[in-house]
Scaffold this motif. Sequence first.
Motif, short mmCIF file in Angstrom:
data_model
loop_
_atom_site.label_atom_id
_atom_site.label_comp_id
_atom_site.label_asym_id
_atom_site.label_seq_id
_atom_site.Cartn_x
_atom_site.Cartn_y
_atom_site.Cartn_z
N ALA A 55 -1.97 -2.09 -2.99
CA ALA A 55 -1.27 -2.81 -4.05
C ALA A 55 0.17 -3.12 -3.64
O ALA A 55 0.70 -4.21 -3.92
N LYS A 56 0.78 -2.17 -2.94
CA LYS A 56 2.16 -2.39 -2.49
C LYS A 56 2.23 -3.52 -1.47
O LYS A 56 3.13 -4.36 -1.51
N GLU A 59 1.91 -6.83 -3.31
CA GLU A 59 3.15 -7.19 -3.98
C GLU A 59 4.21 -7.69 -2.99
O GLU A 59 5.01 -8.56 -3.31
N GLU A 60 4.16 -7.15 -1.77
CA GLU A 60 5.11 -7.59 -0.74
C GLU A 60 4.66 -8.85 -0.04
O GLU A 60 5.39 -9.38 0.81
N HIS A 65 -3.92 -11.46 -2.27
CA HIS A 65 -4.61 -10.97 -3.47
C HIS A 65 -6.00 -11.61 -3.50
O HIS A 65 -6.17 -12.79 -3.21
N GLU A 88 -3.08 -8.64 -12.40
CA GLU A 88 -2.49 -7.32 -12.55
C GLU A 88 -3.55 -6.23 -12.62
O GLU A 88 -3.43 -5.18 -11.98
N VAL A 91 -5.11 -5.39 -9.28
CA VAL A 91 -4.22 -4.65 -8.38
C VAL A 91 -4.11 -3.20 -8.83
O VAL A 91 -4.05 -2.28 -8.02
#
Length: 692
Positions: A55-56, A59-60, A65, A88, A91
């Motif tokens: 997930a990190k 997000e980076e 996704h 969301e 994730v």
Amino acid sequence: MLPRTSFPSAYRAAPTLCRRCLLRSMTARGQQSRFISTSWLEKQDEAKRKWEERAKLIEEGKIQHIWDTFKDRGYVKDLAGTEDQIKELMVQKRIGAYVGIDPTAPSLHVGHLLPLMPLFWMYINGYRAVTLVGGATARVGDPTDRLQSRVPMKKTDMTMNITKIHYQLKRIWLNVEAQATRFGYEKEPRIWNRAILNNSQWYASLSFIEVVSRLFKGMRLGPMLSRETVKRKMEKGDGMSLDEFVYPLMQAWDWWHMFRKMGVRMQIGGSDQYGNIISGIESIKYLRDTEPDPDQKLSDDLSNTPIGFTVPLLTDSSGAKFGKSSGNAVWLDQFMTSTFDLYGYFMRRPDADVENLLKLFTFLPLEEVSEIMEHHNQDPSKRHAQYALAYEVVGLIHGLEEAATVQDQHKGLFSKGGATEVSSYPTGGPPTANMASAFRVDIKLPESLVLGKSITRILYAAGLADSVTDANRLTQHQGAYVGGAPGQPAATNRGISTGELTFTPIKNWFPQDTRNFLVDGKLLILRRGKHFVRVVEVVSDAEWEASGMMYFGEPGTGRVRLLRDALMTGAKEGEGHDLSALSSPEARRDFLDRAEALYSDEAGRFKGLPSEAFMVKKTRARQILEQSFRVFARSGNQSAQAKTAAIDEVLERAARNLDGHVENYMAEKKRQEKKKIRTSRPADEKSAVRWV
């Protein structure tokens, strides 16, 4: 009577109980206990940690996704929920997703493959994936986009459909895992999770009053009557029956069962399923918020929010929907649409559609799809993109080995080649799932065999055992299964319930007990291993005889016996047909001499055909016959496999010789006729026509 023992009421039993009853009570509780190993807990903690790291990275922006993958490949049409919610939630946790399929036909078709593809993508990315076979809901039938009610299915048809689709899905799932490995997705044991379920599993034990009190009570007629499907069927069709009206609620209950038991938060469906998905979301929210048991109550935050989406409608070049109701379905069962024809279907896709189809139906990276299209556009006549598309789709459904074979057939002057049907359980190598796809599921056997012979002979006749001895070994080691109620003896087994598919190990029961396992007195379901299944249709002896078919081990159809009968037909008149008369060496030698002559005498069937067409080596023919007659020489009988293998070898050699001789003979005959016509024409015609 044993002395009575007193104990506290905390044991949830009467204050006084005899020791025997106490022991029974404690034993029953012990059998129902389930333990979780520390290794499993450690694995789950590790999976959670990996998911948080993933997930990190998402997000980076370091990895894509999966929802963006869906959009890039064209899987998303209509959303049930907001895009931000979906992204969301996907994730936050490894949510589960499902695709439902009602077994209203004996096979899946290409239209079913489209909603399954995003589910496959979710699985190889670590999400839980469920394919649901609607054994219960198929008894009603989805009324979506239909003006006429479905014709009720017979129990035998439904059982056949459920069996075929279940094992079809099992094979495709194994091919999905092979594709994942091929494209670099490493499977995480005990984390990657998939399942094939049948909603009859919970509907069979579900109380009707529970559905009415829990779900029906919270649904209002106004929104349900306003659905487009209901209005169209009531105004333009044959009306809406009550079971069709509540079909979306039955589908919603399926989702609710998986929602709370398996964490399935997402439903994926075809474009016509949007209304059912919306109805399911409303139902789940109501059931979640009105849960009477505080121990099972779920919060209403994002982690417990149902979501869903639909995939685009798949149409042919004329714009018609692909499906069994449209009459133009391309089936995934190779006995309904052969692998050659399936490959050819995707080879015929127009250039304008092939790039989109490569994105939808393959696991090829988008960069590779772009390279394929760039290569294709250099010379579209070579149909490079179509070859790639057809190969990938056939590889997904039937395996890469079959895809390579059928590709070679298409490139070789479009010759279909030989049949790939597997007639019996393979013993010369591993029985793979894709090999089972060439093993015809539905067969027929005569009533006298199924109801009058042992189950071992039925297994042999169905091609699930190499011999009756092999079948006996299977039953002794519980290596074969029959469709029936698990855990019940053969003499009192109640068989398969409507809409279900359950198996129990085969044991050596009395022949009359086989009747207990028949579905409507007509179908018998047998299985060996994980994938090799036979659904036997029982036909009358008269119908079987009229069909001209034979089964393994049928009396009077052994190769040696047929060969003997053929030779006896050519025996000298007056010597009779009693093989026991061949007990003397002189009689056997004379019979073998005449047997060898029989091969050349067959040339009479083709006038003018040289006798060499039917000749085989006399030494080999004599060897086969001597093996079959050794029992008369008291030297011991030979194994059936050795004799049949020898006979097959000679017959194949004779067939090859015959084909070559017939071809040469017919070519020579045409040349002679052509020469005869040319020499008989008048001189003026010879000068006017040029003959080649």
